[in-house]
Scaffold this motif. Sequence first.
Motif, PDB file in Angstrom:
ATOM      1  N   GLN B 362       0.899  -1.358  -0.131  1.00 31.87           N
ATOM      2  CA  GLN B 362      -0.134  -0.013   0.132  1.00 31.87           C
ATOM      3  C   GLN B 362       0.944   1.322  -0.007  1.00 31.87           C
ATOM      4  O   GLN B 362       0.539   2.322  -0.648  1.00 31.87           O
ATOM      5  CB  GLN B 362      -0.883   0.020   1.079  1.00 31.87           C
ATOM      6  CG  GLN B 362      -1.941  -0.990   1.057  1.00 31.87           C
ATOM      7  CD  GLN B 362      -2.844  -0.866   0.001  1.00 31.87           C
ATOM      8  OE1 GLN B 362      -3.192   0.130  -0.400  1.00 31.87           O
ATOM      9  NE2 GLN B 362      -3.345  -2.054  -0.628  1.00 31.87           N
ATOM     10  N   LEU B 363       1.861   1.198   0.782  1.00 33.73           N
ATOM     11  CA  LEU B 363       2.812   2.405   0.699  1.00 33.73           C
ATOM     12  C   LEU B 363       3.528   2.623  -0.733  1.00 33.73           C
ATOM     13  O   LEU B 363       3.316   3.816  -0.992  1.00 33.73           O
ATOM     14  CB  LEU B 363       3.979   2.245   1.998  1.00 33.73           C
ATOM     15  CG  LEU B 363       3.587   2.482   3.235  1.00 33.73           C
ATOM     16  CD1 LEU B 363       4.671   1.755   3.986  1.00 33.73           C
ATOM     17  CD2 LEU B 363       3.253   3.638   3.676  1.00 33.73           C
ATOM     18  N   GLU B 364       3.672   1.713  -1.238  1.00 32.05           N
ATOM     19  CA  GLU B 364       4.307   1.822  -2.505  1.00 32.05           C
ATOM     20  C   GLU B 364       3.373   2.532  -3.511  1.00 32.05           C
ATOM     21  O   GLU B 364       3.600   3.252  -4.313  1.00 32.05           O
ATOM     22  CB  GLU B 364       4.745   0.464  -3.291  1.00 32.05           C
ATOM     23  CG  GLU B 364       5.996  -0.078  -2.549  1.00 32.05           C
ATOM     24  CD  GLU B 364       7.453   0.429  -3.238  1.00 32.05           C
ATOM     25  OE1 GLU B 364       7.280   0.639  -4.542  1.00 32.05           O
ATOM     26  OE2 GLU B 364       8.051   0.593  -2.421  1.00 32.05           O
ATOM     27  N   GLN B 366       0.581   4.179  -2.793  1.00 32.65           N
ATOM     28  CA  GLN B 366       0.201   5.471  -2.303  1.00 32.65           C
ATOM     29  C   GLN B 366       1.240   6.461  -2.960  1.00 32.65           C
ATOM     30  O   GLN B 366       1.259   7.429  -3.148  1.00 32.65           O
ATOM     31  CB  GLN B 366       0.240   5.337  -0.755  1.00 32.65           C
ATOM     32  CG  GLN B 366      -0.081   6.747  -0.385  1.00 32.65           C
ATOM     33  CD  GLN B 366      -0.868   6.893   0.993  1.00 32.65           C
ATOM     34  OE1 GLN B 366      -1.796   6.075   1.418  1.00 32.65           O
ATOM     35  NE2 GLN B 366      -0.327   7.775   1.698  1.00 32.65           N
ATOM     36  N   ARG B 367       2.690   5.993  -2.533  1.00 30.93           N
ATOM     37  CA  ARG B 367       3.822   6.686  -3.166  1.00 30.93           C
ATOM     38  C   ARG B 367       3.531   7.139  -4.635  1.00 30.93           C
ATOM     39  O   ARG B 367       4.089   8.115  -5.040  1.00 30.93           O
ATOM     40  CB  ARG B 367       4.890   6.141  -2.618  1.00 30.93           C
ATOM     41  CG  ARG B 367       6.369   7.029  -2.925  1.00 30.93           C
ATOM     42  CD  ARG B 367       7.511   6.501  -2.296  1.00 30.93           C
ATOM     43  NE  ARG B 367       8.611   7.452  -2.593  1.00 30.93           N
ATOM     44  CZ  ARG B 367       9.375   7.197  -3.739  1.00 30.93           C
ATOM     45  NH1 ARG B 367       9.247   6.163  -4.460  1.00 30.93           N
ATOM     46  NH2 ARG B 367      10.306   7.892  -4.001  1.00 30.93           N
ATOM     47  N   LEU B 369       1.251   6.891  -6.384  1.00 28.72           N
ATOM     48  CA  LEU B 369      -0.017   7.865  -6.762  1.00 28.72           C
ATOM     49  C   LEU B 369       0.472   9.426  -6.550  1.00 28.72           C
ATOM     50  O   LEU B 369       0.243  10.110  -7.325  1.00 28.72           O
ATOM     51  CB  LEU B 369      -1.145   7.565  -6.032  1.00 28.72           C
ATOM     52  CG  LEU B 369      -1.877   6.128  -6.235  1.00 28.72           C
ATOM     53  CD1 LEU B 369      -3.065   5.829  -5.391  1.00 28.72           C
ATOM     54  CD2 LEU B 369      -2.742   6.551  -7.802  1.00 28.72           C
ATOM     55  N   GLN B 370       0.829   9.718  -5.283  1.00 30.66           N
ATOM     56  CA  GLN B 370       1.374  10.865  -4.862  1.00 30.66           C
ATOM     57  C   GLN B 370       2.436  11.496  -6.007  1.00 30.66           C
ATOM     58  O   GLN B 370       2.015  12.608  -6.442  1.00 30.66           O
ATOM     59  CB  GLN B 370       2.192  11.139  -3.668  1.00 30.66           C
ATOM     60  CG  GLN B 370       0.968  10.739  -2.388  1.00 30.66           C
ATOM     61  CD  GLN B 370       1.714  10.473  -1.017  1.00 30.66           C
ATOM     62  OE1 GLN B 370       2.710   9.799  -1.011  1.00 30.66           O
ATOM     63  NE2 GLN B 370       0.912  10.827  -0.081  1.00 30.66           N
TER      64      GLN B 370
END
Lengths: 256, 480
Positions: B362-364, B366-367, B369-370
């Motif tokens: 999820q962090l990947e 999200q990152r 996406l950001q």
Amino acid sequence: MKFGKRLKQHIQETFPDWRDKFLSYKNLKQIIPSLSDGSNECGKSEEEFVCLLNCEIEKFNAFFMEQEEDFIIRNKELQQRLGKMIDKWGPMGDQESDIDYKDEMARIRKDVVDFHGEMVLLMNYSNINYTGLAKILKKYDKRTGGLLRLPFIQMILEQPFFITDPISKLIKECESSIDAMFPVAASKKKRKREEEEEAIVVTGGLVFRNTVAALQTMQELRKGSSTYGHFSLPPLKLPDSDFFSSFQLHSPIAIV
Amino acid sequence: MEARPGLAFQRTGARTLNNHGASGALSSSFPVLSSPKLTDYQEVSVERVPVSNPTDVRPLFSSSSGAVGHIFSSSAGFSSDLQYSTSAPHEKHSRKSPFISQSSNPGATMPLQNCDSGVFKSTASSRYTTENNNDSWCTESVRSYLDGPANSPGVNNQINDSNAVCVIPSEDFSKTSDWQDWADQLITDDEALASGWDTILVDTGGAGPEPQIPQQVSSTPMNFPVQQPQAQQQLPASSGEICTVATPSSSAGGSSTKSRMRWTPELHEAFVEAVNKLGGSERATPKGVLKQMKVEGLTIYHVKSHLQKYRTARYKPEATEGSSERKLTPIEELSSLDLKTGIEITEALRLQMEVQKRLHEQLEIQRNLQLRIEEQGKQLQMMFEKQQKSGLNMVNPSLSNVDKPEAILNSPAKSEPGTLHPEHQPSVDVPDNAIPESEGISAYIKEKQKEPEVEISKDLVSTVVDDSTEQPAKRLKVNE
């Protein structure tokens, strides 16, 4: 829940020595009302704001790189430990019923899993701080009608603390070696969900609790915002969100 | 096992932004590349900026903050032109040099109004020395692998002049466009960048005096030691030896106590090798290790602190593998372990791994996406600036207002030869200040989340524009 509050909660739940390394969101937010809104006034608040931002970024970089360095060292050490085990007992070591072997392997396994978790939490640290920065910059721009946000974000995107690729690589390596060394037996699926949860709650260390907390934080932060814009992330959809939210995170022993 | 969205992002980003197309260097190691690229490129493009045309610069600075649109357009024009046709050398020249100092010091320069020009000058002047230091090799390197125009030698003069006359709005805008250019450069010249990963040293400063801090932070990606001009050429794409982040002070004066090294696994390997050669972590001395490693830019201070950490890690494995604060208290741990069987512990660990893997995933996402969102925002900004410019050229009063993106998007879109496909440009019905892509992006991102493996379409902008016609429905969905 508002970001500031959620961040505060996250900080409380996190490792004690990480607590002062997070974004001082509240402090930055407090400067916002005193900012001028476009008229040519003396930019003392602006200066303060930017100065604080830069300090924060420096803080993130310092902490992040320090942790990263530690992880790199630990990674090597774990590899060496595993290597020693294999050397001692041969590659088919899992056939050994030697109690020392089993103990050491169990310890290594736990250490590796915790190590993995800590690395992931560092990534989470990076991400949550970035999110906070993005939010506070948005507020700044909204208040001043200025254009601090875009260039600042561009600068942030290049900062070491945001560039988590080396850590990510380590994490993936870790995952693959765990999968290789400790293959998951098929029988696990029979266990009931409640039993699993109970096992986790009792034996899960701080690392694990933090990971679950981090996931929950992430989910909440992306639940939906009142100021949805083109820079906002959509809500997070975790397939097992019920599973995660059912975890009891309130430890009977207060985390000092 | 790389995060696919990330890969896809980067590739398509490259294609979108660069007419030349992504080079073959884009491989599975791209995510690792991105950081060195960014850091490397900053420096290079900084030196590229040299404005050989001061006359272009001055009018911008003398304009008041009211002439926002004008400033936008002039800088935007250059930057977007640069993006769309790198074979137009003259446009690069016309970029504003102050961007060097601005971007290297967002802290000090950006928010300050004229009343704080004193601060400006002091920080600006300390930056000049840095620029001077790096100027010679940078210009060289730039010439050698950039297919741009010859660089004007008058970089620092430009900086001096333009800094003296700094006005906030113009700084902001120029900075905006220049950052965009940098990002473009990053993606266009990834070969050169890739070569910069290995043995490139950049030191980041620790806490310094107030005016120093902004410099250090923002210049972290941007300064390179003078002694490494050739290194950029030779290095393979994916190996990283040293990447430290430099401050102007450290690269100029070599005050290594303030520099921070970013260690990599490869560098650590070299370190361990050196230590072993010298008889182990106890016997090895920092000086000896430093000598043995033969890594340029590595200081004894770096080695010393790293050695200390290394020693601690080796001889107190319990302390480092989750320090005492991180584990359960001994009582808790004992009882929990006693109660549960080995199988359950295994089970617990397995579950823990699952959760951790999930969080990582999820962090990947999200990152990425950001990153993507910021990229989009940047692109759109550039688009607007470009429209502003062409809008003004057409002497069309209705286009001079930044708040009317729909007009801007509509009319010049068809004549825009860049990444925007004219045929995808229906009459965009955009609410007053909303950027049409917002709903488009969110809908797009939603889809992406469901299928993280799906590669992003080449031309995200046109996709987004397509989606924007369905705005009202999507908006409802999104706000649920």
